[in-house]
Motif scaffolding. Structure first.
Motif, PDB file in Angstrom:
ATOM      1  N   ALA A   1       0.904  -1.324  -0.052  1.00  0.00           N
ATOM      2  CA  ALA A   1       0.266   0.186   0.062  1.00  0.00           C
ATOM      3  C   ALA A   1       0.839   1.344   0.251  1.00  0.00           C
ATOM      4  O   ALA A   1       0.565   2.284  -0.923  1.00  0.00           O
ATOM      5  CB  ALA A   1      -0.935   0.038   1.257  1.00  0.00           C
ATOM      6  N   THR A   2       1.838   1.360   0.766  1.00  0.00           N
ATOM      7  CA  THR A   2       2.996   2.489   0.783  1.00  0.00           C
ATOM      8  C   THR A   2       3.596   2.424  -0.604  1.00  0.00           C
ATOM      9  O   THR A   2       3.560   3.653  -0.901  1.00  0.00           O
ATOM     10  CB  THR A   2       4.031   2.093   2.027  1.00  0.00           C
ATOM     11  OG1 THR A   2       3.273   2.205   3.308  1.00  0.00           O
ATOM     12  CG2 THR A   2       4.964   3.507   1.803  1.00  0.00           C
ATOM     13  N   GLY A   3       4.190   1.410  -1.063  1.00  0.00           N
ATOM     14  CA  GLY A   3       4.571   1.572  -2.545  1.00  0.00           C
ATOM     15  C   GLY A   3       3.651   2.045  -3.438  1.00  0.00           C
ATOM     16  O   GLY A   3       4.163   2.959  -4.335  1.00  0.00           O
ATOM     17  N   PHE A   4       2.562   1.489  -3.731  1.00  0.00           N
ATOM     18  CA  PHE A   4       1.500   1.968  -4.563  1.00  0.00           C
ATOM     19  C   PHE A   4       1.341   3.446  -4.266  1.00  0.00           C
ATOM     20  O   PHE A   4       1.086   4.445  -5.280  1.00  0.00           O
ATOM     21  CB  PHE A   4       0.347   1.172  -4.437  1.00  0.00           C
ATOM     22  CG  PHE A   4      -0.845   1.466  -5.286  1.00  0.00           C
ATOM     23  CD1 PHE A   4      -0.624   1.624  -6.647  1.00  0.00           C
ATOM     24  CD2 PHE A   4      -2.279   1.412  -4.909  1.00  0.00           C
ATOM     25  CE1 PHE A   4      -1.597   1.877  -7.502  1.00  0.00           C
ATOM     26  CE2 PHE A   4      -3.292   1.797  -5.684  1.00  0.00           C
ATOM     27  CZ  PHE A   4      -2.962   2.065  -7.070  1.00  0.00           C
ATOM     28  N   THR A   5       1.199   3.983  -3.184  1.00  0.00           N
ATOM     29  CA  THR A   5       1.045   5.433  -2.800  1.00  0.00           C
ATOM     30  C   THR A   5       2.287   6.233  -3.259  1.00  0.00           C
ATOM     31  O   THR A   5       1.891   7.346  -3.927  1.00  0.00           O
ATOM     32  CB  THR A   5       0.607   5.455  -1.345  1.00  0.00           C
ATOM     33  OG1 THR A   5      -0.329   4.924  -0.862  1.00  0.00           O
ATOM     34  CG2 THR A   5       0.438   6.944  -1.071  1.00  0.00           C
ATOM     35  N   LEU A   6       3.352   5.910  -3.009  1.00  0.00           N
ATOM     36  CA  LEU A   6       4.649   6.448  -3.411  1.00  0.00           C
ATOM     37  C   LEU A   6       4.747   6.681  -5.135  1.00  0.00           C
ATOM     38  O   LEU A   6       4.926   7.659  -5.323  1.00  0.00           O
ATOM     39  CB  LEU A   6       5.860   5.678  -2.771  1.00  0.00           C
ATOM     40  CG  LEU A   6       6.084   5.649  -1.417  1.00  0.00           C
ATOM     41  CD1 LEU A   6       7.204   4.616  -1.148  1.00  0.00           C
ATOM     42  CD2 LEU A   6       6.391   7.437  -0.975  1.00  0.00           C
ATOM     43  N   LEU A   7       4.305   5.543  -5.587  1.00  0.00           N
ATOM     44  CA  LEU A   7       4.195   5.590  -7.050  1.00  0.00           C
ATOM     45  C   LEU A   7       3.207   6.415  -7.634  1.00  0.00           C
ATOM     46  O   LEU A   7       2.975   6.690  -8.783  1.00  0.00           O
ATOM     47  CB  LEU A   7       4.235   4.161  -7.591  1.00  0.00           C
ATOM     48  CG  LEU A   7       5.248   3.063  -7.516  1.00  0.00           C
ATOM     49  CD1 LEU A   7       4.941   1.604  -7.683  1.00  0.00           C
ATOM     50  CD2 LEU A   7       6.625   3.780  -8.234  1.00  0.00           C
TER      51      LEU A   7
END
Length: 152
Positions: free
Chosen positions: A34-40
């Motif tokens: 979820a954090t990675g998706f948000t960062l992207l």
């Protein structure tokens, strides 16, 4: 595909496997999918208005708020006033956030490259065609219509 295999089950099981794989990779750097998706999803140069982030990611505001608070606590993002709209806030990446974003991008690109190297272009074209058709049926409300659900 087996004749009695449920399409929604195959979609869900596959997505859960992908999510589990991404979470395992993200866990190696103390992060989450979820954090990675948000960062992207955040514009790495200009930031992204907080009001645009939820729709961009297909998430409800309450779920996104929790993720953003966690990311802010970890020093991945910072909130800044939006110079174009005084009522809005921009979600901006910190240097640490850009570093984690680069990691997330590599993970996603590696997944895509591996799939593309192991599945023919023709099969992937069919896959995307089917996915778009399913999304069309859903968005055009052709699966559950008012006529089908009326009680007699």
């Amino acid at each position: 595909m087996k004749k009695d295999e449920l399409i929604d089950h195959a979609l869900r099981a596959t997505w859960q496997a992908v999510a589990r794989m991404y979470n395992e990779e993200a866990g190696k750097v103390e992060s989450t999918m979820a954090t990675g998706f948000t960062l992207l999803s955040i514009d790495k140069e200009k930031g992204t208005p907080s009001t645009a982030l939820g729709p961009k990611m297909g998430m409800e505001a309450t779920s996104l708020s929790r993720i953003l608070k966690n990311m802010e606590d970890k020093g991945l993002i910072q909130r800044k006033p939006n110079p174009n709209d005084g009522r809005s806030v921009l979600i901006c990446l910190t240097d640490f956030g850009r570093e984690k974003r680069d990691f997330s991008k590599k993970v996603v690109l590696q997944f895509n490259e591996t799939v593309r190297n192991n599945i023919s272009t023709e099969k992937l074209d069919h896959f995307f065609e089917v996915i778009h058709l399913i999304n069309g049926l859903i968005s055009e409300k052709k699966i559950y219509t008012n006529n089908d659900s009326k009680e007699k």
